[in-house]
Design a protein around this motif. Structure first.
Motif, mmCIF file in Angstrom:
data_model
loop_
_atom_site.group_PDB
_atom_site.id
_atom_site.type_symbol
_atom_site.label_atom_id
_atom_site.label_comp_id
_atom_site.label_asym_id
_atom_site.label_seq_id
_atom_site.Cartn_x
_atom_site.Cartn_y
_atom_site.Cartn_z
ATOM 1 N N LEU A 105 48.359 44.269 56.382
ATOM 2 C CA LEU A 105 47.178 43.920 55.586
ATOM 3 C C LEU A 105 46.774 45.136 54.774
ATOM 4 O O LEU A 105 47.071 46.267 55.167
ATOM 5 C CB LEU A 105 45.983 43.585 56.488
ATOM 6 C CG LEU A 105 46.064 42.440 57.474
ATOM 7 C CD1 LEU A 105 44.744 42.346 58.227
ATOM 8 C CD2 LEU A 105 46.340 41.147 56.729
ATOM 9 N N CYS A 106 46.055 44.903 53.693
ATOM 10 C CA CYS A 106 45.409 46.039 53.049
ATOM 11 C C CYS A 106 44.058 45.590 52.508
ATOM 12 O O CYS A 106 43.814 44.396 52.315
ATOM 13 C CB CYS A 106 46.274 46.665 51.975
ATOM 14 S SG CYS A 106 46.365 45.703 50.478
ATOM 15 N N ALA A 107 43.177 46.566 52.295
ATOM 16 C CA ALA A 107 41.855 46.266 51.751
ATOM 17 C C ALA A 107 41.731 46.989 50.429
ATOM 18 O O ALA A 107 42.259 48.100 50.265
ATOM 19 C CB ALA A 107 40.786 46.761 52.716
ATOM 20 N N THR A 108 41.048 46.349 49.462
ATOM 21 C CA THR A 108 40.766 47.042 48.197
ATOM 22 C C THR A 108 39.299 46.868 47.866
ATOM 23 O O THR A 108 38.676 45.868 48.245
ATOM 24 C CB THR A 108 41.577 46.449 47.026
ATOM 25 O OG1 THR A 108 41.303 45.055 46.945
ATOM 26 C CG2 THR A 108 43.064 46.659 47.200
ATOM 27 N N VAL A 109 38.767 47.841 47.126
ATOM 28 C CA VAL A 109 37.388 47.706 46.653
ATOM 29 C C VAL A 109 37.366 48.216 45.212
ATOM 30 O O VAL A 109 38.080 49.153 44.870
ATOM 31 C CB VAL A 109 36.405 48.473 47.571
ATOM 32 C CG1 VAL A 109 36.736 49.939 47.642
ATOM 33 C CG2 VAL A 109 34.976 48.289 47.088
ATOM 34 N N SER A 110 36.576 47.522 44.392
ATOM 35 C CA SER A 110 36.681 47.801 42.957
ATOM 36 C C SER A 110 35.302 47.875 42.316
ATOM 37 O O SER A 110 34.296 47.478 42.917
ATOM 38 C CB SER A 110 37.502 46.673 42.323
ATOM 39 O OG SER A 110 37.051 46.355 41.037
ATOM 40 N N ASP A 111 35.282 48.349 41.071
ATOM 41 C CA ASP A 111 34.037 48.348 40.299
ATOM 42 C C ASP A 111 33.572 46.931 39.995
ATOM 43 O O ASP A 111 32.497 46.734 39.454
ATOM 44 C CB ASP A 111 34.238 49.104 38.975
ATOM 45 C CG ASP A 111 34.369 50.601 39.214
ATOM 46 O OD1 ASP A 111 34.169 51.025 40.369
ATOM 47 O OD2 ASP A 111 34.680 51.338 38.269
ATOM 48 N N ASP A 112 34.408 45.914 40.297
ATOM 49 C CA ASP A 112 33.953 44.537 40.051
ATOM 50 C C ASP A 112 33.015 44.054 41.166
ATOM 51 O O ASP A 112 32.669 42.878 41.219
ATOM 52 C CB ASP A 112 35.141 43.573 39.873
ATOM 53 C CG ASP A 112 35.909 43.317 41.175
ATOM 54 O OD1 ASP A 112 35.495 43.809 42.238
ATOM 55 O OD2 ASP A 112 36.944 42.620 41.111
ATOM 56 N N LYS A 113 32.609 44.992 42.067
ATOM 57 C CA LYS A 113 31.645 44.698 43.141
ATOM 58 C C LYS A 113 32.195 43.728 44.179
ATOM 59 O O LYS A 113 31.461 42.884 44.677
ATOM 60 C CB LYS A 113 30.328 44.132 42.575
ATOM 61 C CG LYS A 113 29.678 45.049 41.580
ATOM 62 C CD LYS A 113 28.312 44.512 41.177
ATOM 63 C CE LYS A 113 27.732 45.333 40.043
ATOM 64 N NZ LYS A 113 26.631 44.693 39.409
ATOM 65 N N THR A 114 33.503 43.823 44.451
ATOM 66 C CA THR A 114 34.039 43.007 45.541
ATOM 67 C C THR A 114 34.875 43.887 46.457
ATOM 68 O O THR A 114 35.463 44.881 46.027
ATOM 69 C CB THR A 114 34.953 41.868 45.036
ATOM 70 O OG1 THR A 114 36.059 42.436 44.333
ATOM 71 C CG2 THR A 114 34.216 40.908 44.134
ATOM 72 N N LEU A 115 34.877 43.463 47.718
ATOM 73 C CA LEU A 115 35.746 44.066 48.727
ATOM 74 C C LEU A 115 36.703 42.943 49.123
ATOM 75 O O LEU A 115 36.262 41.820 49.380
ATOM 76 C CB LEU A 115 34.889 44.502 49.924
ATOM 77 C CG LEU A 115 35.641 44.869 51.204
ATOM 78 C CD1 LEU A 115 36.476 46.115 51.006
ATOM 79 C CD2 LEU A 115 34.639 45.090 52.335
ATOM 80 N N ARG A 116 38.005 43.221 49.125
ATOM 81 C CA ARG A 116 38.949 42.137 49.381
ATOM 82 C C ARG A 116 39.977 42.564 50.430
ATOM 83 O O ARG A 116 40.369 43.732 50.484
ATOM 84 C CB ARG A 116 39.693 41.755 48.101
ATOM 85 C CG ARG A 116 38.739 41.406 46.958
ATOM 86 C CD ARG A 116 39.485 41.084 45.688
ATOM 87 N NE ARG A 116 38.543 40.816 44.590
ATOM 88 C CZ ARG A 116 38.674 39.814 43.715
ATOM 89 N NH1 ARG A 116 39.690 38.990 43.810
ATOM 90 N NH2 ARG A 116 37.799 39.646 42.753
ATOM 91 N N ILE A 117 40.422 41.594 51.218
ATOM 92 C CA ILE A 117 41.494 41.838 52.197
ATOM 93 C C ILE A 117 42.706 41.021 51.756
ATOM 94 O O ILE A 117 42.584 39.824 51.455
ATOM 95 C CB ILE A 117 41.084 41.369 53.614
ATOM 96 C CG1 ILE A 117 39.752 41.980 54.018
ATOM 97 C CG2 ILE A 117 42.192 41.708 54.612
ATOM 98 C CD1 ILE A 117 39.819 43.396 54.477
ATOM 99 N N TRP A 118 43.875 41.670 51.703
ATOM 100 C CA TRP A 118 45.095 41.009 51.221
ATOM 101 C C TRP A 118 46.134 40.958 52.322
ATOM 102 O O TRP A 118 46.294 41.912 53.079
ATOM 103 C CB TRP A 118 45.679 41.788 50.036
ATOM 104 C CG TRP A 118 44.704 42.052 48.945
ATOM 105 C CD1 TRP A 118 43.837 43.105 48.857
ATOM 106 C CD2 TRP A 118 44.479 41.263 47.775
ATOM 107 N NE1 TRP A 118 43.089 43.010 47.702
ATOM 108 C CE2 TRP A 118 43.461 41.893 47.014
ATOM 109 C CE3 TRP A 118 45.043 40.076 47.290
ATOM 110 C CZ2 TRP A 118 42.990 41.390 45.806
ATOM 111 C CZ3 TRP A 118 44.595 39.573 46.082
ATOM 112 C CH2 TRP A 118 43.567 40.225 45.350
ATOM 113 N N ASP A 119 46.863 39.863 52.341
ATOM 114 C CA ASP A 119 47.960 39.704 53.294
ATOM 115 C C ASP A 119 49.230 40.234 52.635
ATOM 116 O O ASP A 119 49.615 39.772 51.559
ATOM 117 C CB ASP A 119 48.108 38.203 53.602
ATOM 118 C CG ASP A 119 49.137 37.965 54.691
ATOM 119 O OD1 ASP A 119 49.919 38.898 54.959
ATOM 120 O OD2 ASP A 119 49.154 36.856 55.242
ATOM 121 N N LEU A 120 49.890 41.218 53.255
ATOM 122 C CA LEU A 120 51.096 41.803 52.651
ATOM 123 C C LEU A 120 52.364 41.115 53.140
ATOM 124 O O LEU A 120 53.452 41.436 52.704
ATOM 125 C CB LEU A 120 51.174 43.299 52.971
ATOM 126 C CG LEU A 120 49.969 44.122 52.478
ATOM 127 C CD1 LEU A 120 50.146 45.577 52.851
ATOM 128 C CD2 LEU A 120 49.800 43.978 50.985
#
Length: 1340
Positions: free
Chosen positions: A1017-1032
């Protein structure tokens, strides 16, 4: 509030008085329809003498100086002057452009000639080399070009009896050219003993290699081959300006005012002496006159046309040659400033520096009186009763004539400087005379023009004056931009403005005053509008300016930068403009072109009736383009569009600059070359999957391919996505952001255009992912729109340069067919007509244009729509004429040919995308609705709202919000494919359910990235004001998303993977549950961005939080208290790493410091470099220090290495930098400039890179390109055929050292080849003709 739109009425050019005789030759011919074609100022004129009618060609934007007639005598070629002069080939019958030839000459085009069968056109430029070009004029292509001569060339002609031979002549030379292939080779004519070497002014070719030429001394020189064989002495008294060959023989015209006719062997037939004619008012040539001089002759049958230096055209019938007819006259050379209209009759009076005053009949379009004065005339006025005509002279005097018989009433000289303006009072009692002595004199008409008053108040020359209706006041304008008022007739200045409040002005010709504020562009010199005249009845105002524009505005126009309609024709400055007495016409006069134009005024009512008449076409935005003034009266622009129009995609450094930058850093290399550099790592990367789709600033960039895969683009990658297998394949030929994508009609090739200093367009195959063709060399900054023609052979593209240049390509050959400046404002879409590949449309900000190809140019007409709207998308309908466009207000405009037929409300907010089906259309808008329409937009058949509720179970992610803005829409395989602004790609089943296929972050930079300690898994956070978890894992989907109050720049999983810490841009941070993303705890101790955040290893007892405030705070996770602060860095913190024990922190800062702090208190430690290497670090994401010194590139002043990450087995260090490169190094990277493997997929900054827990994947995020990319890590020895995605190092092998000095020298030689330089990647591919069975061009 005054109306700020342009007036609804318009002007139509009705007549042009004059002919350009000065500085031009051979520019007057009979067409096949027996009409006469010539030019004056910037207008080509076709004059029918039998019906006394004129037609105009208005395709030029500056003075025309050369003309040639096609052998079939219907087409005409004209050449103009200017910085980028062009040649127009046009039809004399329809006066429409057939072809434009451009981009070759500079300064101007001095001569033109068609060859015998009319296929080729030769032109001579006015540049210093007098370049000669031979054109295939229908295609707009140069076949050959060569420098003509060091001195001026006056005439050029094809040898009509020998193919591919030309003759040119000019100052002291004659040259005989042969055209072979694309080479033009000259031989100089040999004068020998037969005649003097002198200037040759004109020539004509005869059979048997004989050439006749006219010389400056009046002799005819006869050439055989390249040798002078005889001369005909004294053929004319002085220079022979024109020679014309016809079936019967030759006609010559000279400066002596004679025309001579010769038979085919050049034996004299007859002489026609035009000096003896008593036609018209010719006899009145004063002693100052030059006498008549012939500049152009044309002999057809028994008619001869003669054009003179003094703007006259004669027609002579051969058998009655003593009676030439004068069929056109104009003012002679010299500035033309004086213009007055008769108060009761359709007459106009003009006076010029040629010292003549002329009276023109506006009904008969003819000169009815002419009188020569002693002095150059600068202004004129007719008394209110129409009896007297007053003329102001350049020497400060003025003369009054009787209009009836042009006899003098008085001549008065009270001033030394020129009289620039004079006007009679409305009651006829006084004449006001304004001079360049800064004063206005008042004369009493009844007292035989006795001076009765004087107005002195101006500090500069008087430019304009107007009387009040009661004749009691006069207002003046002067050269300083002052507006003054005087009482009449005494001339006392009025200082109290109160008494002027009720004054009504009998005319308004002043350029200053609140009523005419709007005539001035926002930033302009006060003197560039020369004349104004108000039409009170229709409330319109006409202005004439220094740029050759006649403009029509509403009157009064109070606010600066008012809208207008503009008309071209005069080439340079227009000195005066007046309405006729009954407001039927506007008369304008040109200064340098000394021509008089008569425009018909078409009021609102009439213009509605005349709609079926196609507007006069022009190349420049003439006829009646709305003005380019500010947008304040345009409806508010949609915020999304506003943002997009402001994107320029400029880069500090382009990848194309790298070779030069490296070149500059060569010195550094050489020192290094002697040392042994670190090898490249054994393992490599292969791009595996990208989460992202570029929807935030692009539209209509998503399609089904032939095989049912989906093609789109993101960052610098073209993606082909297989929705059955959830896999992606990549086209990686680009090296910067792709901004647009178009699909070939057969859906097997795709064209993509990118950002770049010299940006390229790639056409590639969606199966093989190989480039078929790369087009570059035309678009600067970037390519923002593309479209294929229906046959797939042509491609149209739009650039991001200031003019949004449009280029039409034959893409397989890589050849540019036509180019033109598109629009000052941004163009969003270009579409080629599916029924006719020569037509296309562009749409964009306040812009809808209909283009058709003409040779090397394109001719554009603005869509006629009243209020200019911003268009976001457009498609062609079911016939060649029908076009549908979507506006920024949610309407669909339906066009027939360029006329707006009607509008239909389709969406709330902008319509961003539309697609034409066999029967009907589909549209998508900002409102998140997909609408299906019938084929006339009468009925909306069905709408689909993009909502979370209808998301199908097989979706690869989650919709961030309901009704996202739809940016791309396309159909196929029973589905509607939708791309959103939020970076989602969805498939809408016709029955309703929606499947999400691909998604990425929304607009804004992505920086934060963390991989899970033991799951894929990985997590990303962006200036678009979202925190997201992705399945690799292979399911490649977004598992969870959470909206944040602020954007974030960093995140980190706790060592056991249960918690996730997120640093936000306002200085706060959160710790959330890694599964549910719900808050566990949050803190806000800093003001600036949190730049990095890290749990200590092991139990994860401490959390280190770095901020741009240049502090690192250490928190105890269990007690939720801050326990230490690391102080002492000079700059913002960029990277953090813990050692294995959780006792020591390594910190990098923006000032390139490498600092160490003890945890948990944060005490600063100084550790020598040798010791640092021995410390066992839990992670290594820092970019400084001896163990990673080699990651900094040679050009590191320009590009930053933003991020690094060491694999868990400690062998490979991955880095990301500002140029978008992901690189792999062998760790430790000691010594400078280590070798590496390099991968391009991200477009600009790679902001973060992280290895997964098992080193099987590398995940990278790309800042502004919003992408999360997943790369598989291929172990050593695992080598498969590559899609050109890696490059072994960017330091050339020279740096391995140990070369012989000669070899080193040779190695550094730069043989740059235009086509190959600047390509960042090696391209592989098979030439089209060697590829396995490709469908032939005809099958395609």
């Amino acid at each position: 509030m005054a109306d700020r739109t342009a007036p609804n009425c318009h002007l139509r050019l009705e007549w042009v008085y004059g002919y350009r005789g000065h500085q031009c030759r051979n520019n007057l011919y009979y067409t096949a329809a027996k009409e006469i074609v010539y030019f004056v100022a910037g207008v080509g004129v076709v004059y029918n003498t039998r019906e006394h009618k004129q037609k105009f060609y208005l395709g030029h934007n500056d003075d025309i100086i050369s003309l040639a007639l096609h052998p079939e005598r219907v087409l005409v070629a004209t050449g103009q002057v200017g910085k980028e002069p062009y040649i127009c080939v046009w039809d004399s019958y329809t006066v429409q452009t057939v072809s434009i030839l451009k981009d070759t000459h500079t300064h101007g085009i001095a001569c033109l000639a068609f060859d015998l069968d009319g296929q080729c056109l030769v032109s001579v430029g006015l540049d210093s080399k007098n370049t000669i070009c031979v054109w295939d004029w229908r295609r707009g292509k140069v076949l050959a070009a060569a420098p003509g001569h060091t001195d001026r060339i006056f005439d050029i002609s094809w040898d009509l009896y020998q193919p591919s031979k030309l003759v040119s002549c000019g100052v002291k030379h004659i040259k005989f050219w042969s055209l072979c292939g694309n080479a033009l080779t000259p031989k100089r004519g040999v004068f020998g003993k037969t005649g003097d070497l002198q200037t040759i002014l004109c020539l004509a070719c005869a059979r048997d290699e004989v050439t006749y030429s006219g010389a400056l001394n009046g002799d005819i020189y006869v050439w055989k081959g390249i040798n002078l064989i005889r001369t005909v002495q004294g053929a004319h008294g002085s220079g022979i300006f024109s020679m014309n060959a016809c079936e019967e023989g030759f006609a010559t015209g000279g400066r002596d005012g004679c025309v001579r006719l010769w038979d085919l062997n050049f034996k004299p037939i007859t002489v026609i002496d035009l000096r003896e004619t008593d036609q018209g008012y010719k006899v009145a040539r004063g002693e100052n006159s030059r006498g008549l001089s012939v500049r152009s002759v044309c002999w057809r049958g028994d008619h001869i046309l003669v054009g003179t230096q003094d703007s006259e055209i004669f027609e002579v019938v051969v058998h009655d040659r003593t009676k030439p007819f004068l069929i056109m006259q104009g003012h002679c050379e010299g500035e033309l400033w004086a213009l007055a209209v008769h108060p009761t009759k359709p007459l106009a009076m003009t006076g010029s520096d040629d010292r003549s005053v002329r009276i023109w009949s506006l009904i008969d379009h003819a000169l009815i009186a002419r009188c020569n004065m002693e002095e150059p005339i600068r202004c004129a006025a007719v008394s209110t009763d129409g009896i007297h005509l007053a003329l102001g002279m350049k020497d400060g005097s003025f003369t009054v004539l009787r209009v009836r018989d042009m006899t003098e009433v008085v001549h008065i000289k009270d001033r030394k400087e020129a009289i620039h303006e004079l006007k009679y009072s409305p009651d006829g009692a006084h004449l006001a005379v304004g001079s360049n002595d800064n004063s206005v004199d008042i004369y009493s008409v009844v007292q035989r023009y006795k001076k009765v008053g004087e107005c002195i108040g101006s500090t500069s020359f008087i430019t304009h004056m107007d009387w009040s209706t009661d004749s009691k006041y006069l207002q003046t304008n002067d050269g300083n931009g002052k507006r003054l008022f005087y009482r009449m007739p005494s001339g006392k200045e009025v200082t109290n403005r109160e008494e002027l409040k009720l004054v009504q002005w009998s005319s308004w010709t002043c350029v200053l005053g609140p009523e005419v504020n709007g005539i001035w562009p926002k930033y302009s010199e006060i003197n560039d509008i020369n004349s104004v005249d108000a039409n009170f009845n229709n409330q319109v105002l006409v202005t004439a300016d220094d740029y050759g524009l006649v403009k029509l505005l509403r009157y009064p126009c109070v606010r600066k930068g008012a809208k207008f309609k503009k008309y071209l024709g005069h080439s340079a400055h227009i000195t005066n403009a007046r309405w006729s007495h009954d407001y039927q016409w506007v008369i304008t006069i040109g200064g340098a072109d000394h021509s008089v134009f008569q425009w018909k005024f078409v009021s609102d009512r009439k213009s509605k009736e005349a709609l079926h008449i196609a507007p006069q076409e022009t190349l420049c935005d003439s006829n009646s383009e709305e003005s380019d003034s500010d947008q304040s009266d345009v409806p508010e622009m949609d915020s999304e569009i506003e943002q997009e129009t402001q994107l320029t995609y400029r880069r500090q450094v382009y990848k194309e600059d790298l070779p030069q930058l490296k070149e500059q850093s060569k010195e550094k290399h050489r020192a290094m070359a002697m040392k042994k550099r670190e090898r490249t790592p054994g393992s490599g990367l292969k791009l595996h999957f990208i989460h992202g789709y570029r929807g935030f600033d692009c539209r209509s960039n998503l399609f089904y391919t032939q095989t049912g895969e989906i093609v789109y683009h993101v960052a610098a990658v073209g993606v082909v996505y297989n929705r059955q297998q959830n896999t992606q394949r990549f086209y990686m030929g680009h090296d910067d952001d792709i901004l647009c994508l178009a699909i070939h009609p057969l859906k097997d090739f795709v064209a993509t255009g990118q950002v770049g200093r010299d940006s390229s367009i790639h056409i590639w195959d969606t199966e093989m992912l190989k480039p078929m063709s790369v087009l570059k060399g035309f678009h600067q900054l970037g390519v923002c729109a593309l479209d294929f023609s229906a046959d797939g052979k042509r491609l149209a593209s739009v650039g991001l340069d200031d003019n949004h240049t449009i280029v039409l390509w034959d893409w397989r050959k890589g050849e540019k067919l036509s180019a033109i400046r598109g629009s000052k404002d941004k163009i969003f879409v270009i579409k080629m007509n599916p029924y006719c590949s020569d037509k296309l449309i562009t749409a964009g900000v306040k812009h809808m244009k209909f283009w058709h190809k003409a040779g090397g140019g394109l001719i554009g007409r603005k869509g006629n729509m009243g209020k200019t709207e911003t268009m976001m998308c457009a498609v062609y309908g079911w016939t060649e004429e029908m076009v549908f466009s979507g506006t920024c207000t949610g309407d669909i405009c339906i066009w027939r040919d360029m006329f707006l037929v009607k509008t239909v409300k389709a969406h709330d907010g902008p319509v961003f995308s539309m697609h034409a089906l066999e029967k009907g259309f589909v549209t998508g808008g900002k409102d998140g609705i997909v609408a299906l329409w019938d084929d006339t937009f009468e009925r909306c058949l069905k709408t689909y709202a993009i909502k979370r509720a209808v998301l199908a179970p097989g979706s690869k992610g989650l919709l961030l919000e309901d009704n996202p803005s739809i940016r791309a829409i396309s159909l196929g395989h029973g589905y509607i494919l939708v791309g959103t602004k939020n970076g989602e790609i969805l498939e809408v089943d016709k029955s309703g359910p929606i499947t999400l296929l691909v998604q990425g972050h929304m607009e804004g930079e992505v920086w934060g990235l963390a991989t899970h300690p033991h799951l894929p898994l990985c997590a990303t956070v962006s200036d678009d004001k979202t925190l997201r978890i992705w399945d690799l894992s292979p399911s490649h989907c977004m598992l969870a998303v959470r909206k944040l109050k602020k954007g974030g720049r960093c995140c980190c999983f706790s060592p056991e993977g249960k918690a996730l810490a997120v640093g936000l841009n306002d200085g706060s941070f959160l710790i959330v549950n890694a599964d549910t993303l719900e808050d566990l705890v949050s803190f806000h101790h800093r003001k600036d961005i949190i730049s990095d955040i890290r749990f200590s290893p092991g139990a994860g007892k401490y959390l280190a939080v770095a901020s741009v405030d240049s502090f690192v705070d250490i928190y105890n996770v269990m007690s939720s208290k801050r326990v230490g602060v690391c102080k002492g860095s000079l700059n913002y913190i960029t990277h953090l790493d813990w050692d294995k024990r959780g006792k020591l922190l390594q910190v990098n800062t923006g000032a390139k410091e490498q600092l160490f702090f003890e945890a948990p208190r944060g005490k600063k430690q100084t550790i020598p470099a040798t010791e640092v290497e021995k410390i066992d670090w839990s992670t290594w994401t820092c970019v400084l220090g001896t163990s990673c010194e080699g990651i900094w590139p040679v050009v590191s002043e320009v590009t930053e290495v933003t991020t690094a990450c060491l694999s868990n087995n400690r062998n490979v260090l991955a880095t990301g930098d500002d140029l978008g490169y992901v690189k792999l190094f062998r760790y430790p990277v000691k010594g400078k400039y280590a070798k590496f493997k390099r991968y391009v997929a991200h477009s600009t900054h790679v902001t973060n890179v992280r290895w997964t827990h098992d080193d099987g994947l590398l995940v990278t995020v790309g800042g502004g390109d919003t992408c999360l990319m997943i790369w598989t890590h291929e172990a050593e020895g695992h080598r498969e055929a590559r899609h050109c995605d890696s490059e072994e190092s960017d330091i050339e092998s020279e740096d391995d050292g140990g070369y012989d000095s000669d070899v080193t020298r040779e190695n550094e030689m730069n043989y740059t080849i235009k086509a190959l330089s600047t390509n960042v990647r090696p391209m592989t591919g098979v030439k089209p003709h060697l590829q396995l069975k490709e469908p032939s061009v005809d099958e395609r």
